[in-house]
Design a protein around this motif. Structure first.
Motif, short mmCIF file in Angstrom:
data_model
loop_
_atom_site.label_atom_id
_atom_site.label_comp_id
_atom_site.label_asym_id
_atom_site.label_seq_id
_atom_site.Cartn_x
_atom_site.Cartn_y
_atom_site.Cartn_z
N ALA A 110 0.83 -1.20 0.00
CA ALA A 110 0.00 0.00 0.00
C ALA A 110 0.87 1.26 0.00
CB ALA A 110 -0.93 0.00 1.21
N THR A 111 1.97 1.20 0.74
CA THR A 111 2.90 2.34 0.79
C THR A 111 3.49 2.60 -0.59
OG1 THR A 111 3.45 1.87 3.11
CG2 THR A 111 4.99 3.24 1.87
N ALA A 112 3.89 1.53 -1.27
CA ALA A 112 4.44 1.67 -2.62
C ALA A 112 3.44 2.34 -3.55
CB ALA A 112 4.85 0.30 -3.17
N LEU A 113 2.19 1.89 -3.51
CA LEU A 113 1.17 2.46 -4.38
C LEU A 113 0.91 3.92 -4.02
CD1 LEU A 113 -2.03 0.85 -5.71
CD2 LEU A 113 -2.20 3.05 -4.55
N ALA A 173 1.04 9.67 -5.33
CA ALA A 173 1.39 11.03 -4.93
C ALA A 173 2.38 11.65 -5.91
CB ALA A 173 1.96 11.04 -3.52
N SER A 174 3.35 10.86 -6.36
CA SER A 174 4.35 11.35 -7.30
C SER A 174 3.71 11.73 -8.63
CB SER A 174 5.43 10.29 -7.51
OG SER A 174 6.39 10.73 -8.45
N ARG A 175 2.85 10.88 -9.15
CA ARG A 175 2.21 11.16 -10.44
C ARG A 175 1.28 12.36 -10.37
NH1 ARG A 175 2.89 7.60 -14.56
NH2 ARG A 175 3.93 5.65 -14.03
N ARG A 176 0.66 12.57 -9.22
CA ARG A 176 -0.25 13.69 -9.06
C ARG A 176 0.46 14.97 -8.64
NH1 ARG A 176 -3.18 9.20 -8.47
NH2 ARG A 176 -5.46 9.26 -8.77
N GLY A 177 1.71 14.85 -8.18
CA GLY A 177 2.44 16.02 -7.71
C GLY A 177 1.88 16.58 -6.43
#
Length: 295
Positions: free
Chosen positions: A174-177, A182-186
């Protein structure tokens, strides 16, 4: 139309309801963010009929198939409206001749994610999960996102991702996802660890400070590797002594997505994610992604 067994990408269950409409819009954004195909799936249960088919049987079957085609056509338009004109989005459609749960669970074997509304046509009661969403949370082979339609539109895409952490293997997935999303959404990632199994008594003074410091150190350790992998993601860590579900529900109002593991008691005491994930999915208004272990 795609054929059963050729599915990949983001799969979303379509049934023509307001709930599935919200799921389609969210799934379209998810597929676009990840550059993945969006698969719109409508399940038509096989009719139980005698042979030869009566005229009314033919009419019923044809009517179901027409409903499916109409719902998929509307869903496709809704998905394209989310990404906007000129934006690439590979949309595929599938009519499955089985129950919705069976079709979506089968599709989950190869999918990046399965997305469904919290309840479908004919469901009763806001706090009762529909049979499809409930079945997927128990049996899917990939992450499942449950989307509500109460808000009427997608959550604020600038809001943070809220992650429940307990240190179990499923929580690690879950942490990985959550970091990836968060990274893709900025956007920021809010990582929450909550425990409540120290005799049910409130901690005070030095005992509270000691337990909190220990929990903060473990949480920081669990997140360190992911923060190195995603240096662009700002992480806000929170440690609380409280019921996990209550904290996640309370904090969900300022998030665009809640991410939890499907179950497990791991390196952090507490956080029984079987019950926690179920309570969170039923109680929050923003989408919830429940990460299940892949077999």
């Amino acid at each position: 139309m795609t054929t059963a067994g050729s599915l990949s990408g983001v799969v979303v269950g379509v049934d023509g309801s307001q709930e599935s409409g919200a799921a389609v819009r969210w799934a379209a954004r998810e597929a676009h963010l990840h550059g993945l195909p969006l698969i719109l799936m409508y399940a038509v249960r096989r009719p139980i009929v005698t042979w030869p088919l009566a005229p009314s049987d033919h009419v019923a079957i044809e009517g179901e198939l027409q409903n499916a085609e109409d719902a998929l056509k509307y869903a496709r338009k809704a998905a394209l409206a989310i990404v906007g004109p000129g934006q690439p989005l590979d949309i595929r459609t599938e009519i499955a001749r089985s129950s919705a749960v069976s079709a979506l669970v089968d599709a989950s074997k190869d999918a990046h994610m399965v997305v469904v509304g919290s309840r479908g046509m004919g469901s009763m009661g806001r706090l009762l999960l529909g049979s499809v969403s409930s079945g997927l949370l128990h049996h899917a082979r990939c992450p499942v996102t449950v989307v509500r339609s109460r808000m009427g539109e997608l959550p604020d895409d600038g809001a943070p991702i809220l992650l429940g952490v307990d240190g179990s293997p499923v929580s690690e997935a879950a942490t990985a996802l959550a970091f990836e999303e968060a990274s893709r959404r900025g956007v920021d990632l809010v990582a929450l660890h909550t425990w409540s199994d120290v005799g049910g008594l409130p901690l005070q003074g030095e005992e509270w400070r000691t337990r909190k410091q220990e929990a903060e150190e473990i949480l920081a350790e669990r997140l360190a590797g992911w923060q190195e992998r995603y240096p662009d993601v700002k992480v806000r860590r929170h440690v609380e002594f409280d019921e996990p579900a209550r904290q996640l529900v309370d904090r969900s109002g300022t998030a665009q997505l809640v991410v939890v593991g499907s179950h497990g008691r791991g390196g952090f005491s507490g956080m029984l994610l079987g019950s926690v994930s179920s309570a969170v999915v039923q109680s929050v208004d923003v989408p919830v992604t429940v990460v299940r272990p892949r077999d």
